[in-house]
Design an enzyme around this catalytic site. Sequence first.
Site, short mmCIF file in Angstrom:
data_model
loop_
_atom_site.label_atom_id
_atom_site.label_comp_id
_atom_site.label_asym_id
_atom_site.label_seq_id
_atom_site.Cartn_x
_atom_site.Cartn_y
_atom_site.Cartn_z
N ARG A 51 0.81 -1.21 0.00
CA ARG A 51 0.00 0.00 0.00
C ARG A 51 0.85 1.27 0.00
NH1 ARG A 51 -5.48 0.53 1.48
NH2 ARG A 51 -5.44 -1.67 2.07
N ARG A 77 -10.89 2.50 -1.41
CA ARG A 77 -9.69 1.95 -0.75
C ARG A 77 -9.30 2.88 0.39
NH1 ARG A 77 -5.52 -1.70 -2.12
NH2 ARG A 77 -3.39 -0.99 -1.76
N LEU A 79 -7.22 5.01 2.88
CA LEU A 79 -5.97 5.73 2.69
C LEU A 79 -5.19 5.77 4.01
CD1 LEU A 79 -7.48 8.61 0.57
CD2 LEU A 79 -5.96 6.81 -0.27
N ASN A 93 -14.23 14.40 1.00
CA ASN A 93 -14.93 13.17 0.63
C ASN A 93 -16.42 13.36 0.87
OD1 ASN A 93 -15.19 10.36 -0.10
ND2 ASN A 93 -15.44 9.90 2.08
N HIS A 95 -19.96 11.25 1.95
CA HIS A 95 -20.41 10.01 2.60
C HIS A 95 -21.93 10.01 2.65
CE1 HIS A 95 -20.32 6.54 5.24
NE2 HIS A 95 -21.20 7.15 6.03
N THR A 127 -9.52 12.87 7.18
CA THR A 127 -8.49 12.72 8.22
C THR A 127 -8.11 11.24 8.33
OG1 THR A 127 -10.16 12.47 9.95
CG2 THR A 127 -9.36 14.71 9.51
N ASP A 128 -7.23 10.92 9.25
CA ASP A 128 -6.76 9.54 9.38
C ASP A 128 -7.88 8.58 9.76
OD1 ASP A 128 -4.20 10.32 8.73
OD2 ASP A 128 -3.51 10.41 10.82
N ASP A 131 -14.31 8.54 7.93
CA ASP A 131 -15.59 9.24 8.04
C ASP A 131 -15.69 10.08 9.31
OD1 ASP A 131 -16.36 8.02 5.65
OD2 ASP A 131 -17.31 6.34 6.67
#
Length: 211
Positions: A51, A77, A79, A93, A95, A127-128, A131
């Site tokens: 990855r 996928r 991240l 993003n 959702h 962010t890490d 969602d």
Amino acid sequence: MSALIGAAMDPSYPGEIVAVLSNKPNAGGLATAARYGIPAKAVDQRDYQDRATHEQALIETLDAFRPDVVCLAGYMRLLTPLFVGHYAGRMINIHPSLLPLFPGLHTHERVLEAGMRIHGCTVHFVTDDMDEGPIIAQAAIAVERGDTPDALAGRLLRAEHRLYPHALRLVLDGTVRQEGSRTVHDAAPASGERPAKEAGTILVAPDAREG
């Protein structure tokens, strides 16, 4: 993605789509972008040993186009912090739920199982944590009697197609920005003109007309 392309074709829109990338060579969005004359590239994850090396290749490919904002649209996928950190504060993003409710998958089924009377979609900074990024804008629709997951998803999709270009505009014109773990709304966007709706929020009725 098509909704963002369509919005950017308006000369008054504060940005343009400079490229479309996918991790799958057969992604339909690549062909759609090519029809509009937008550079479309696949960075096939199967060509990389792990990855990290795949994401580094994605970063190098994206950075060649010098994007101000990276928009995820159906990129399924997860991240890693490597990629998210590189585009911190400028990756967004969409959702299909009113976050923080129903993160993850199968949102329409879960909304119906919970007996919700409203459903919606959210555009947020990435962010890490999946969602969980700061919210930019949301749209809501009514859950109707007899709704199925497919019917609800189809109706919500129309709202998503309106919300995403709206939210991207807020980011591009400076109305909204990320500061740490929160969203900051400026008193007025850089262009000096406020969007028709209150910054950061629009409501969409069941027939997709603005309330």
